[in-house]
Design a protein around this motif. Structure first.
Motif, mmCIF file in Angstrom:
data_model
loop_
_atom_site.group_PDB
_atom_site.id
_atom_site.type_symbol
_atom_site.label_atom_id
_atom_site.label_comp_id
_atom_site.label_asym_id
_atom_site.label_seq_id
_atom_site.Cartn_x
_atom_site.Cartn_y
_atom_site.Cartn_z
ATOM 1 N N LYS A 18 29.848 148.115 -42.941
ATOM 2 C CA LYS A 18 30.556 147.162 -42.094
ATOM 3 C C LYS A 18 31.055 146.000 -42.955
ATOM 4 O O LYS A 18 30.366 145.558 -43.871
ATOM 5 N N GLU A 19 32.248 145.546 -42.658
ATOM 6 C CA GLU A 19 32.820 144.430 -43.401
ATOM 7 C C GLU A 19 31.990 143.162 -43.171
ATOM 8 O O GLU A 19 31.503 142.910 -42.078
ATOM 9 N N ALA A 20 31.856 142.373 -44.216
ATOM 10 C CA ALA A 20 31.112 141.122 -44.123
ATOM 11 C C ALA A 20 31.877 140.117 -43.265
ATOM 12 O O ALA A 20 33.106 140.122 -43.223
ATOM 13 N N GLU A 21 31.135 139.266 -42.605
ATOM 14 C CA GLU A 21 31.763 138.238 -41.784
ATOM 15 C C GLU A 21 32.402 137.183 -42.680
ATOM 16 O O GLU A 21 32.086 137.092 -43.864
ATOM 17 N N ASP A 22 33.279 136.397 -42.104
ATOM 18 C CA ASP A 22 33.972 135.349 -42.840
ATOM 19 C C ASP A 22 32.969 134.275 -43.267
ATOM 20 O O ASP A 22 32.417 133.572 -42.438
ATOM 21 N N THR A 23 32.704 134.194 -44.556
ATOM 22 C CA THR A 23 31.808 133.168 -45.081
ATOM 23 C C THR A 23 32.527 132.391 -46.168
ATOM 24 O O THR A 23 33.521 132.852 -46.733
ATOM 25 N N ARG A 24 32.003 131.218 -46.456
ATOM 26 C CA ARG A 24 32.540 130.436 -47.563
ATOM 27 C C ARG A 24 31.429 129.603 -48.175
ATOM 28 O O ARG A 24 30.376 129.419 -47.569
ATOM 29 N N ARG A 36 28.770 130.313 -42.572
ATOM 30 C CA ARG A 36 29.709 131.029 -41.705
ATOM 31 C C ARG A 36 30.212 130.019 -40.674
ATOM 32 O O ARG A 36 29.438 129.519 -39.865
ATOM 33 N N VAL A 38 31.431 128.266 -37.442
ATOM 34 C CA VAL A 38 31.310 128.548 -36.010
ATOM 35 C C VAL A 38 32.548 128.019 -35.300
ATOM 36 O O VAL A 38 33.131 128.688 -34.462
ATOM 37 N N VAL A 46 24.091 130.606 -44.090
ATOM 38 C CA VAL A 46 23.750 132.005 -44.332
ATOM 39 C C VAL A 46 22.667 132.074 -45.403
ATOM 40 O O VAL A 46 21.653 132.746 -45.233
#
Length: 76
Positions: A18-24, A36, A38, A46
């Motif tokens: 599964k693709e990783a969620e949008d993180t920075r 991540r 919200v 994270v």
């Protein structure tokens, strides 16, 4: 790798690719952390990436805690 299990392969490997969620990555109070977003004003921690060991003991830095995004300089 060999897995000896009675679980069906579909259940065992579900979500594996599964693709990783949008993180920075942001730096808050000298701590580099992966978050991540919200909404535009806050994010959920994270994990901590670069910080002193004492920072891990602070409950405010625990993964799942929210941090404000306003006032940060952006990605580290």
């Amino acid at each position: 790798m060999t897995l000896y299990t009675v679980m069906p392969p579909e259940q065992l490997w579900s979500g594996m690719w599964k693709e990783a969620e949008d993180t920075r990555e942001i730096k808050i109070n000298g701590l580099l952390m992966q978050v991540r977003p919200v909404n535009e004003n806050e994010a959920v921690i994270v994990r901590l990436l670069d910080c002193p060991l004492q920072a891990y003991l602070n409950p405010a830095n625990m993964p799942g805690s929210t941090v404000p995004l306003s006032g940060n300089a952006g990605p580290a």
